[in-house]
Design a protein around this motif. Structure first.
Motif, PDB file in Angstrom:
ATOM      1  N   VAL A   1     -48.596  85.084  14.460  1.00 27.58           N
ATOM      2  CA  VAL A   1     -49.070  84.065  15.411  1.00 27.58           C
ATOM      3  C   VAL A   1     -50.073  83.153  14.709  1.00 27.58           C
ATOM      4  CG1 VAL A   1     -50.154  83.634  17.648  1.00 27.58           C
ATOM      5  CG2 VAL A   1     -48.799  85.711  17.299  1.00 27.58           C
ATOM      6  N   PRO A   2     -49.880  81.827  14.730  1.00 24.64           N
ATOM      7  CA  PRO A   2     -50.873  80.909  14.143  1.00 24.64           C
ATOM      8  C   PRO A   2     -52.242  81.107  14.784  1.00 24.64           C
ATOM      9  CG  PRO A   2     -48.837  79.746  14.645  1.00 24.64           C
ATOM     10  CD  PRO A   2     -48.703  81.100  15.263  1.00 24.64           C
ATOM     11  N   ASP A   3     -53.290  81.062  13.970  1.00 28.11           N
ATOM     12  CA  ASP A   3     -54.637  81.347  14.476  1.00 28.11           C
ATOM     13  C   ASP A   3     -55.034  80.429  15.625  1.00 28.11           C
ATOM     14  OD1 ASP A   3     -54.765  83.274  12.550  1.00 28.11           O
ATOM     15  OD2 ASP A   3     -56.135  82.187  11.223  1.00 28.11           O
ATOM     16  N   ASN A   4     -54.647  79.146  15.546  1.00 28.97           N
ATOM     17  CA  ASN A   4     -55.077  78.207  16.592  1.00 28.97           C
ATOM     18  C   ASN A   4     -54.413  78.508  17.932  1.00 28.97           C
ATOM     19  OD1 ASN A   4     -52.530  77.193  15.479  1.00 28.97           O
ATOM     20  ND2 ASN A   4     -52.868  75.416  16.791  1.00 28.97           N
ATOM     21  N   VAL A   5     -53.252  79.164  17.911  1.00 31.05           N
ATOM     22  CA  VAL A   5     -52.561  79.510  19.158  1.00 31.05           C
ATOM     23  C   VAL A   5     -53.365  80.523  19.958  1.00 31.05           C
ATOM     24  CG1 VAL A   5     -50.496  80.634  20.101  1.00 31.05           C
ATOM     25  CG2 VAL A   5     -50.276  78.950  18.263  1.00 31.05           C
ATOM     26  N   LEU A   6     -54.130  81.373  19.272  1.00 29.64           N
ATOM     27  CA  LEU A   6     -54.873  82.438  19.941  1.00 29.64           C
ATOM     28  C   LEU A   6     -56.045  81.898  20.768  1.00 29.64           C
ATOM     29  CD1 LEU A   6     -54.957  84.978  16.983  1.00 29.64           C
ATOM     30  CD2 LEU A   6     -53.491  85.075  19.009  1.00 29.64           C
ATOM     31  N   GLN A   7     -56.546  80.721  20.416  1.00 31.22           N
ATOM     32  CA  GLN A   7     -57.678  80.131  21.131  1.00 31.22           C
ATOM     33  C   GLN A   7     -57.169  78.969  21.986  1.00 31.22           C
ATOM     34  OE1 GLN A   7     -60.465  81.843  20.702  1.00 31.22           O
ATOM     35  NE2 GLN A   7     -59.547  83.059  19.038  1.00 31.22           N
ATOM     36  N   GLN A   8     -57.075  79.187  23.292  1.00 29.82           N
ATOM     37  CA  GLN A   8     -56.503  78.172  24.174  1.00 29.82           C
ATOM     38  C   GLN A   8     -57.189  76.819  24.044  1.00 29.82           C
ATOM     39  OE1 GLN A   8     -53.952  77.586  25.891  1.00 29.82           O
ATOM     40  NE2 GLN A   8     -53.401  79.128  27.387  1.00 29.82           N
ATOM     41  N   ARG A   9     -58.499  76.832  23.901  1.00 37.32           N
ATOM     42  CA  ARG A   9     -59.251  75.578  23.814  1.00 37.32           C
ATOM     43  C   ARG A   9     -58.713  74.683  22.700  1.00 37.32           C
ATOM     44  NH1 ARG A   9     -64.603  74.568  25.386  1.00 37.32           N
ATOM     45  NH2 ARG A   9     -64.739  76.777  25.906  1.00 37.32           N
ATOM     46  N   GLU A  10     -58.292  75.305  21.595  1.00 35.24           N
ATOM     47  CA  GLU A  10     -57.831  74.531  20.439  1.00 35.24           C
ATOM     48  C   GLU A  10     -56.438  73.943  20.635  1.00 35.24           C
ATOM     49  OE1 GLU A  10     -58.241  76.661  16.810  1.00 35.24           O
ATOM     50  OE2 GLU A  10     -60.258  77.391  17.280  1.00 35.24           O
ATOM     51  N   THR A  11     -55.725  74.374  21.666  1.00 36.64           N
ATOM     52  CA  THR A  11     -54.376  73.845  21.904  1.00 36.64           C
ATOM     53  C   THR A  11     -54.392  72.621  22.821  1.00 36.64           C
ATOM     54  OG1 THR A  11     -53.934  75.241  23.855  1.00 36.64           O
ATOM     55  CG2 THR A  11     -53.457  76.195  21.672  1.00 36.64           C
ATOM     56  N   TRP A  12     -55.540  72.321  23.422  1.00 34.74           N
ATOM     57  CA  TRP A  12     -55.656  71.185  24.337  1.00 34.74           C
ATOM     58  C   TRP A  12     -56.155  69.948  23.593  1.00 34.74           C
ATOM     59  CZ3 TRP A  12     -55.964  70.980  30.057  1.00 34.74           C
ATOM     60  CH2 TRP A  12     -55.432  72.121  30.665  1.00 34.74           C
ATOM     61  N   GLU A  13     -55.593  68.786  23.896  1.00 34.31           N
ATOM     62  CA  GLU A  13     -56.084  67.531  23.353  1.00 34.31           C
ATOM     63  C   GLU A  13     -57.293  67.031  24.139  1.00 34.31           C
ATOM     64  OE1 GLU A  13     -53.050  64.603  23.062  1.00 34.31           O
ATOM     65  OE2 GLU A  13     -51.779  65.804  21.729  1.00 34.31           O
ATOM     66  N   ASP A  14     -57.276  67.238  25.450  1.00 33.66           N
ATOM     67  CA  ASP A  14     -58.362  66.773  26.318  1.00 33.66           C
ATOM     68  C   ASP A  14     -59.273  67.961  26.625  1.00 33.66           C
ATOM     69  OD1 ASP A  14     -60.022  65.845  28.322  1.00 33.66           O
ATOM     70  OD2 ASP A  14     -58.456  64.656  29.304  1.00 33.66           O
ATOM     71  N   LEU A  15     -60.356  68.125  25.860  1.00 39.51           N
ATOM     72  CA  LEU A  15     -61.237  69.281  26.026  1.00 39.51           C
ATOM     73  C   LEU A  15     -61.991  69.248  27.350  1.00 39.51           C
ATOM     74  CD1 LEU A  15     -62.677  69.785  22.424  1.00 39.51           C
ATOM     75  CD2 LEU A  15     -60.776  70.959  23.543  1.00 39.51           C
ATOM     76  N   ASP A  16     -62.315  68.057  27.833  1.00 39.45           N
ATOM     77  CA  ASP A  16     -62.995  67.962  29.124  1.00 39.45           C
ATOM     78  C   ASP A  16     -62.084  68.488  30.242  1.00 39.45           C
ATOM     79  OD1 ASP A  16     -65.261  66.897  27.990  1.00 39.45           O
ATOM     80  OD2 ASP A  16     -64.672  64.810  28.330  1.00 39.45           O
ATOM     81  N   GLU A  17     -60.801  68.155  30.159  1.00 40.80           N
ATOM     82  CA  GLU A  17     -59.855  68.633  31.159  1.00 40.80           C
ATOM     83  C   GLU A  17     -59.684  70.139  31.049  1.00 40.80           C
ATOM     84  OE1 GLU A  17     -56.942  68.372  34.291  1.00 40.80           O
ATOM     85  OE2 GLU A  17     -58.745  67.268  33.652  1.00 40.80           O
ATOM     86  N   TYR A  18     -59.688  70.653  29.822  1.00 39.75           N
ATOM     87  CA  TYR A  18     -59.620  72.109  29.632  1.00 39.75           C
ATOM     88  C   TYR A  18     -60.807  72.795  30.313  1.00 39.75           C
ATOM     89  CZ  TYR A  18     -60.386  76.644  27.510  1.00 39.75           C
ATOM     90  OH  TYR A  18     -60.629  77.978  27.328  1.00 39.75           O
ATOM     91  N   GLU A  19     -62.017  72.278  30.072  1.00 40.45           N
ATOM     92  CA  GLU A  19     -63.215  72.868  30.674  1.00 40.45           C
ATOM     93  C   GLU A  19     -63.123  72.846  32.194  1.00 40.45           C
ATOM     94  OE1 GLU A  19     -66.207  74.071  29.540  1.00 40.45           O
ATOM     95  OE2 GLU A  19     -65.702  74.032  27.402  1.00 40.45           O
ATOM     96  N   ARG A  20     -62.660  71.724  32.730  1.00 40.25           N
ATOM     97  CA  ARG A  20     -62.562  71.600  34.192  1.00 40.25           C
ATOM     98  C   ARG A  20     -61.580  72.615  34.755  1.00 40.25           C
ATOM     99  NH1 ARG A  20     -59.744  69.315  38.244  1.00 40.25           N
ATOM    100  NH2 ARG A  20     -58.066  68.565  36.883  1.00 40.25           N
ATOM    101  N   LYS A  21     -60.400  72.732  34.123  1.00 36.02           N
ATOM    102  CA  LYS A  21     -59.379  73.662  34.600  1.00 36.02           C
ATOM    103  C   LYS A  21     -59.847  75.109  34.449  1.00 36.02           C
ATOM    104  CE  LYS A  21     -55.763  71.162  35.894  1.00 36.02           C
ATOM    105  NZ  LYS A  21     -55.162  71.291  37.258  1.00 36.02           N
ATOM    106  N   ALA A  22     -60.482  75.429  33.334  1.00 37.51           N
ATOM    107  CA  ALA A  22     -60.929  76.805  33.093  1.00 37.51           C
ATOM    108  C   ALA A  22     -61.986  77.216  34.115  1.00 37.51           C
ATOM    109  CB  ALA A  22     -61.466  76.932  31.677  1.00 37.51           C
ATOM    110  N   LYS A  23     -62.943  76.327  34.385  1.00 39.14           N
ATOM    111  CA  LYS A  23     -63.983  76.650  35.365  1.00 39.14           C
ATOM    112  C   LYS A  23     -63.408  76.745  36.775  1.00 39.14           C
ATOM    113  CE  LYS A  23     -67.772  74.732  32.635  1.00 39.14           C
ATOM    114  NZ  LYS A  23     -68.790  73.671  32.502  1.00 39.14           N
ATOM    115  N   GLU A  24     -62.393  75.929  37.037  1.00 45.54           N
ATOM    116  CA  GLU A  24     -61.728  75.998  38.338  1.00 45.54           C
ATOM    117  C   GLU A  24     -61.078  77.360  38.529  1.00 45.54           C
ATOM    118  OE1 GLU A  24     -58.003  73.863  40.728  1.00 45.54           O
ATOM    119  OE2 GLU A  24     -58.846  72.909  38.945  1.00 45.54           O
TER     120      GLU A  24
END
Length: 527
Positions: free
Chosen positions: A478-501
């Motif tokens: 498995v590629p290392d970046n695949v293991l960290q969801q944050r690194e797979t998103w282009e829009d980090l602000d949207e990632y933070e919003r969805k994760a906190k939701e």
């Protein structure tokens, strides 16, 4: 109507109508074809459609309110009560209806591979293909066994009988009624065969804890060295796919018990989702769908008779039912030792949970009680696209007792047998549903293999700042970046919003567990 009259009324009907008992698969297929109940595919599987009901109908399921079980049932939306009088009246009406049918089909079998805990079954069907389904999904008796002579449960299924809610006390034309005192499951108004399977599972979920056995909504397999793995998860999360491993022996794909001796399969077959099924990605399941198997709501080409597993014309909840022996590397005895590895599966539609994380004991209890996934389209009536849902113990619709009963049993067994627990997300990455793709199956398989083989035990982990999960920094295949969801998103602000939701949804859901110790309550998301 007493227990004797319930049983005798049914027996009298079956004799009067000259019901066809325990027909082998070829005879049942012949009868189903002659009755125009479906067609054969190129590989010989029997394909049928279930019309309006292409999934379970949970709002139409009831448990009869009876003195002997009243205090043990966790009454509520999942376990809705219904009066004995309503049940008795519907039972009489269904028998009257079945008495007017051209033919009836009966099969006998068991639920539970461990003879110490198995439940004898009698299944009475209006349709021949439903009887074939029951014959393949439940455990068939061996030579010398006679479940008909044992005290067990009876399933009576009459899809053609439509209830009148105003007269019969149901919510719709469909109904699934369970009477623990009469040991009868009464099904009507729905052609979805899965109601038979899941109602028996509900019965086992009530009976087994009283015998110190933990019933589990999970698949299970074992390695060549005897190591055992459990895969918990709701429909569509990958239990069947990930447990059908060519390098391991399949114990079962959906329902098991965990006793002091180890685990055992409750069923004799598999009920696999077939949407997007391919020979390349899931060869074991693909080749298991042959003569004797049943396809539900799969579009079949009229000329070639090839199934189109990508076609969702009827539903996304397309299914295949086949006996375990159709899997080449199945474990014939259906029993094994205590689990070494426990995997919780979730299909996260938000696309924010890590693809894999190792859980501490407290986290395992938190996520078992939470049972988060995304409810996928077609698995229940009215669900047309994935939505976040929490299902206690990854099987709340089938748990008559309170979730804490099953959670406490799991906690005790994790302690006793020192099992490693992982949370694996088979859902979306790089974005939420509709904006990204599901996590690559080959990557998920690699994660599962690493977990089973202990390759993650010494790997450095990063604590997810929102969910508090221990996410490995490396995993073979498995590629290392695949293991960290944050690194797979282009829009980090949207990632933070969805994760906190999603984190807030976890906290709100867990408020129902008012008596859970603080150390388990604090094992949830950090935000």
């Amino acid at each position: 109507m007493s227990t004797v009259s319930f049983a005798s009324a049914l027996d009298h009907l079956l004799q009067q109508r000259q019901a066809e008992f325990d027909l082998p698969e070829p005879r049942l297929v012949e009868r189903a074809l002659a009755r125009d109940e479906g067609i054969l595919t190129k590989a010989g599987a029997f394909a049928a459609t279930t019309r309006a009901y292409t999934g379970r109908s949970p709002k139409d399921k009831f448990i009869v309110d009876e003195p002997s079980t009243r205090d043990d049932i966790d009454w509520g939306p999942v376990n809705a009560p219904i009066d004995r009088e309503v049940f008795s009246a519907l039972y009489r009406k269904v028998l009257h209806y079945l008495g007017r049918q051209e033919a009836l089909f009966v099969t006998h079998g068991y639920a539970g591979k461990d003879q110490n805990y198995r439940l004898p079954l009698k299944v009475v069907n209006e349709y021949a293909w439903h009887n074939l389904f029951a014959r393949q999904l439940f455990i068939r008796p061996e030579i010398g066994e006679n479940p008909a002579a044992e005290d067990g449960f009876t399933v009576v299924s009459a899809p053609g009988f439509k209830a009148d809610p105003e007269v019969d006390g149901t919510r719709s034309e469909a109904f699934v009624l369970i009477s623990f005192e009469e040991k009868v499951i009464l099904i009507g108004g729905t052609e979805y065969a899965g109601e038979m399977k899941k109602s028996i599972f509900s019965v086992m979920n009530y009976l087994l804890p009283a015998r110190d056995v933990m019933p589990m909504h999970c698949s299970a397999n074992t390695g060549k060295e005897g190591d055992v793995a459990l895969f918990f998860g709701l429909s569509g999360t990958g239990k069947t796919t990930l447990s059908a491993d060519p390098n391991r022996f399949l114990i079962g794909d959906d329902e098991h018990g965990w006793s002091e001796n180890g685990i055992f399969n409750i069923e004799g077959g598999c009920y696999a989702k077939t949407i997007q099924l391919s020979e390349e990605k899931e060869p074991d399941i693909y080749h298991a769908i042959r003569f004797g198997a049943v396809l539900e709501n799969v579009v079949v080409d009229e000329e070639t008779r090839f199934p189109d597993y990508a076609n969702t014309y009827y539903t996304e909840n397309t299914r295949a039912a086949y006996p375990l022996e159709h899997i080449d590397n199945m474990l014939a005895q259906g029993k094994a030792g205590h689990p070494n590895t426990i995997i919780f599966l979730t299909a996260d539609a938000f696309g924010v949970l890590p693809p894999i994380s190792k859980l501490k004991k407290e986290q395992a209890m938190y996520h078992f009680l939470s049972g988060y996934t995304s409810k996928l389209a077609g698995t229940e009536r009215g669900i047309t696209e994935p939505e976040a849902t929490f299902s206690s113990c990854f099987g709340a619709p089938f748990l008559p007792r309170h979730a804490s009963v099953y959670a406490e049993m799991l906690g005790e067994k994790i302690d006793a047998h020192e099992a490693n627990v992982f949370l694996i997300n088979t859902g979306w990455a790089g974005g939420s549903y509709g904006t990204s793709d599901r996590i690559d199956l080959s990557h998920t398989r690699a994660m599962v293999q690493a977990a089973l083989e202990g390759e993650l035990n010494q790997v450095e982990s990063i604590i997810d700042p929102i969910f508090g999960l221990y996410v490995p920094t490396r995993c073979p295949g498995v590629p290392d970046n695949v293991l960290q969801q944050r690194e797979t998103w282009e829009d980090l602000d949207e990632y933070e919003r969805k994760a906190k939701e999603l984190a807030s949804k976890f906290h709100r859901n867990f408020e129902q567990f008012t008596h859970v110790p603080e150390h388990i309550r604090n094992a949830g998301p950090l935000v």
